[in-house]
Design a protein around this motif. Sequence first.
Motif, mmCIF file in Angstrom:
data_model
loop_
_atom_site.group_PDB
_atom_site.id
_atom_site.type_symbol
_atom_site.label_atom_id
_atom_site.label_comp_id
_atom_site.label_asym_id
_atom_site.label_seq_id
_atom_site.Cartn_x
_atom_site.Cartn_y
_atom_site.Cartn_z
ATOM 1 N N TYR A 21 1.809 -42.913 80.278
ATOM 2 C CA TYR A 21 1.176 -43.750 81.291
ATOM 3 C C TYR A 21 0.746 -42.917 82.492
ATOM 4 C CZ TYR A 21 5.062 -43.977 84.639
ATOM 5 O OH TYR A 21 6.004 -43.667 85.575
ATOM 6 N N ALA A 24 -2.436 -41.127 81.408
ATOM 7 C CA ALA A 24 -3.525 -42.112 81.349
ATOM 8 C C ALA A 24 -4.004 -42.473 82.750
ATOM 9 C CB ALA A 24 -3.065 -43.368 80.605
ATOM 10 N N LEU A 25 -3.082 -42.702 83.662
ATOM 11 C CA LEU A 25 -3.445 -43.033 85.038
ATOM 12 C C LEU A 25 -4.189 -41.878 85.701
ATOM 13 C CD1 LEU A 25 -3.250 -45.135 87.290
ATOM 14 C CD2 LEU A 25 -1.070 -44.120 87.927
ATOM 15 N N ASN A 27 -5.916 -39.548 84.185
ATOM 16 C CA ASN A 27 -7.247 -39.478 83.566
ATOM 17 C C ASN A 27 -8.187 -40.523 84.154
ATOM 18 O OD1 ASN A 27 -6.773 -37.312 81.873
ATOM 19 N ND2 ASN A 27 -6.045 -38.606 80.211
ATOM 20 N N TRP A 28 -7.698 -41.736 84.313
ATOM 21 C CA TRP A 28 -8.539 -42.795 84.875
ATOM 22 C C TRP A 28 -8.950 -42.470 86.312
ATOM 23 C CZ3 TRP A 28 -7.539 -46.379 88.879
ATOM 24 C CH2 TRP A 28 -8.549 -47.322 89.043
ATOM 25 N N VAL A 29 -8.001 -41.972 87.087
ATOM 26 C CA VAL A 29 -8.299 -41.597 88.479
ATOM 27 C C VAL A 29 -9.326 -40.467 88.514
ATOM 28 C CG1 VAL A 29 -7.278 -40.521 90.541
ATOM 29 C CG2 VAL A 29 -6.128 -42.424 89.424
ATOM 30 N N SER A 30 -9.351 -39.640 87.492
ATOM 31 C CA SER A 30 -10.329 -38.549 87.408
ATOM 32 C C SER A 30 -11.679 -39.029 86.889
ATOM 33 C CB SER A 30 -9.817 -37.446 86.479
ATOM 34 O OG SER A 30 -8.604 -36.944 86.924
ATOM 35 N N VAL A 31 -11.658 -39.893 85.883
ATOM 36 C CA VAL A 31 -12.888 -40.329 85.224
ATOM 37 C C VAL A 31 -13.711 -41.257 86.104
ATOM 38 C CG1 VAL A 31 -13.788 -41.738 83.327
ATOM 39 C CG2 VAL A 31 -12.090 -39.996 82.871
ATOM 40 N N TYR A 32 -13.072 -42.212 86.743
ATOM 41 C CA TYR A 32 -13.824 -43.223 87.501
ATOM 42 C C TYR A 32 -14.759 -42.611 88.550
ATOM 43 C CZ TYR A 32 -15.041 -47.197 90.337
ATOM 44 O OH TYR A 32 -15.747 -48.124 91.040
#
Length: 96
Positions: A21, A24-25, A27-32
């Motif tokens: 998790y 994943a978090l 990665n999301w903070v990087s991708v967005y």
Amino acid sequence: MTTGVEPDVPLARKRMLPQRYKVALLNWVSVYPLITLLLWVGEPITRRVPVYVTTLVLSLTLVCLLTFVVSPIMMRLFANWLQPGDEVSRDKAHLR
């Protein structure tokens, strides 16, 4: 060299991997923000090309930037948070 998210790399198995998790978090903070920036910068060009070309170029750019630039930086910045067992240490330090 490993970043701590390669579960099939023998060197990574010797040390504890971060919880999924957290990865994943991160990665999301990087991708967005990255995908938002790419869409904004590429918007004038993407209006003139088919959606499959836009998706191809955007995904290729995003994956390369994440793999070689953003993820290594984020892994270094958040290394203490990513390491398993830190929550226990923080909780004990907070109780003192």
